[in-house]
Motif scaffolding. Structure first.
Motif, mmCIF file in Angstrom:
data_model
loop_
_atom_site.group_PDB
_atom_site.id
_atom_site.type_symbol
_atom_site.label_atom_id
_atom_site.label_comp_id
_atom_site.label_asym_id
_atom_site.label_seq_id
_atom_site.Cartn_x
_atom_site.Cartn_y
_atom_site.Cartn_z
ATOM 1 N N LEU A 289 0.856 -1.180 0.000
ATOM 2 C CA LEU A 289 0.000 0.000 0.000
ATOM 3 C C LEU A 289 0.891 1.228 0.000
ATOM 4 O O LEU A 289 1.850 1.309 0.761
ATOM 5 C CB LEU A 289 -0.907 -0.034 1.234
ATOM 6 N N TRP A 290 0.586 2.179 -0.888
ATOM 7 C CA TRP A 290 1.329 3.439 -0.975
ATOM 8 C C TRP A 290 0.320 4.571 -0.925
ATOM 9 O O TRP A 290 -0.748 4.498 -1.544
ATOM 10 C CB TRP A 290 2.116 3.499 -2.280
ATOM 11 N N GLY A 291 0.634 5.628 -0.184
ATOM 12 C CA GLY A 291 -0.291 6.749 -0.064
ATOM 13 C C GLY A 291 0.396 8.089 -0.156
ATOM 14 O O GLY A 291 1.599 8.216 0.105
ATOM 15 N N SER A 292 -0.377 9.109 -0.535
ATOM 16 C CA SER A 292 0.168 10.462 -0.646
ATOM 17 C C SER A 292 -0.948 11.477 -0.474
ATOM 18 O O SER A 292 -2.113 11.220 -0.796
ATOM 19 C CB SER A 292 0.822 10.667 -2.017
ATOM 20 N N THR A 293 -0.595 12.633 0.050
ATOM 21 C CA THR A 293 -1.512 13.766 0.004
ATOM 22 C C THR A 293 -1.546 14.286 -1.428
ATOM 23 O O THR A 293 -0.540 14.220 -2.159
ATOM 24 C CB THR A 293 -1.060 14.881 0.953
ATOM 25 N N VAL A 294 -2.693 14.780 -1.864
ATOM 26 C CA VAL A 294 -2.865 15.268 -3.237
ATOM 27 C C VAL A 294 -3.687 16.551 -3.222
ATOM 28 O O VAL A 294 -4.357 16.875 -2.247
ATOM 29 C CB VAL A 294 -3.557 14.233 -4.137
ATOM 30 N N GLU B 218 -4.522 10.107 -1.799
ATOM 31 C CA GLU B 218 -4.454 9.021 -2.783
ATOM 32 C C GLU B 218 -3.903 7.772 -2.087
ATOM 33 O O GLU B 218 -2.948 7.858 -1.315
ATOM 34 C CB GLU B 218 -3.527 9.393 -3.938
ATOM 35 N N VAL B 219 -4.511 6.628 -2.372
ATOM 36 C CA VAL B 219 -4.036 5.356 -1.845
ATOM 37 C C VAL B 219 -3.907 4.385 -3.011
ATOM 38 O O VAL B 219 -4.860 4.152 -3.750
ATOM 39 C CB VAL B 219 -4.998 4.777 -0.788
ATOM 40 N N ASP B 220 -2.710 3.832 -3.190
ATOM 41 C CA ASP B 220 -2.448 2.839 -4.237
ATOM 42 C C ASP B 220 -2.254 1.475 -3.594
ATOM 43 O O ASP B 220 -1.449 1.330 -2.671
ATOM 44 C CB ASP B 220 -1.181 3.197 -5.026
ATOM 45 N N LEU B 221 -2.962 0.486 -4.089
ATOM 46 C CA LEU B 221 -2.831 -0.891 -3.623
ATOM 47 C C LEU B 221 -2.274 -1.720 -4.765
ATOM 48 O O LEU B 221 -2.749 -1.615 -5.898
ATOM 49 C CB LEU B 221 -4.184 -1.434 -3.170
ATOM 50 N N TYR B 222 -1.266 -2.554 -4.477
ATOM 51 C CA TYR B 222 -0.580 -3.227 -5.571
ATOM 52 C C TYR B 222 -0.137 -4.635 -5.200
ATOM 53 O O TYR B 222 0.063 -4.974 -4.033
ATOM 54 C CB TYR B 222 0.620 -2.389 -6.034
ATOM 55 N N LEU B 223 0.024 -5.450 -6.238
ATOM 56 C CA LEU B 223 0.517 -6.822 -6.133
ATOM 57 C C LEU B 223 1.503 -7.062 -7.259
ATOM 58 O O LEU B 223 1.401 -6.448 -8.334
ATOM 59 C CB LEU B 223 -0.631 -7.831 -6.282
ATOM 60 N N GLY B 224 2.459 -7.966 -7.063
ATOM 61 C CA GLY B 224 3.365 -8.253 -8.158
ATOM 62 C C GLY B 224 4.395 -9.317 -7.820
ATOM 63 O O GLY B 224 4.373 -9.937 -6.752
#
Length: 212
Positions: A67-72, A82-88
């Motif tokens: 999980l990666w997040g940032s103020t926008v 913003e919240v990015d959820l990822y797999l790989g």
């Protein structure tokens, strides 16, 4: 609190924890960044203002989820997070490293935005020089975002890097900068960003990152 992300986030983390028993060794990493501007593909996602970012990731034998997040801050939008959820999966074969994954992007007010399939390839060329390429494909918008980059160390603490990218049917973007490693966990990056979009300006961005 961003409740819209909970179901997908649970899926991401459960997928990593549910790996076979032979992949039981898991590694947790996390970190944060303070930056003078959140730049993505040459465009500001924080209205030319500072942003606070952070991530947490779990990896097991190359498989990972995080999980990666940032103020926008966007024009005509009330979104502030913003919240990015990822797999790989990532691996290295000889001098070649590759990373294949998928990321989903969410915002605190507008919710589920979109997703991208990701492919990164990096090759060690000797003397510390590395060359890499990254492809992001959004199946909903049917757009490809491709970037070529390189990095070379000047010494044990300073690395120069830069890249040139193209967002299909939109614009070109590029960056050039240097990263100074204070130690194994703290780095300072100063980078120049530019694009051929008339709505965006060239800018220098200073970022301080902590990775554990």
């Amino acid at each position: 609190m961003i409740t819209r992300t909970s179901a997908f986030g649970a899926f991401c983390l459960a997928s990593v924890f549910a790996l076979p028993g032979s992949l039981a060794a898991q590694e947790l990493s996390w970190g944060g960044t303070i930056t003078t501007d959140y730049i993505s593909s040459g465009r500001t996602n924080s209205d030319n203002e500072p942003a606070l970012q952070g991530y947490v990731e779990l990896e097991s034998d190359g498989f990972y989820g995080g999980l990666w997040g940032s103020t926008v801050r966007f024009p005509d939008s009330s979104d502030r997070i913003e919240v990015d959820l990822y797999l790989g999966y990532r691996n290295t074969v000889g001098a070649l490293s590759y990373d294949v994954g998928y990321a989903r992007y969410f915002y605190d007010d507008s919710g589920d935005c979109c997703g991208e399939f990701l492919l990164s390839l990096d090759a060690e060329m000797g003397q510390g020089l590395s060359l890499g390429t990254q492809f992001k494909y959004d199946p909903d918008a049917e757009k490809l975002n491709a970037r070529l980059g390189s990095a070379v160390p000047l010494n044990d603490q300073i690395e120069l890097s830069g890249g040139l990218g193209r967002l299909e049917s939109s614009h070109n973007y590029w960056d050039l900068g240097a990263t100074y490693s204070l130690n194994d966990t703290i780095g300072i990056d100063l980078r120049y960003h530019d694009t051929n979009l008339s709505s965006e300006k060239s800018r220098a961005v200073l970022s301080v990152s902590y990775d554990y």
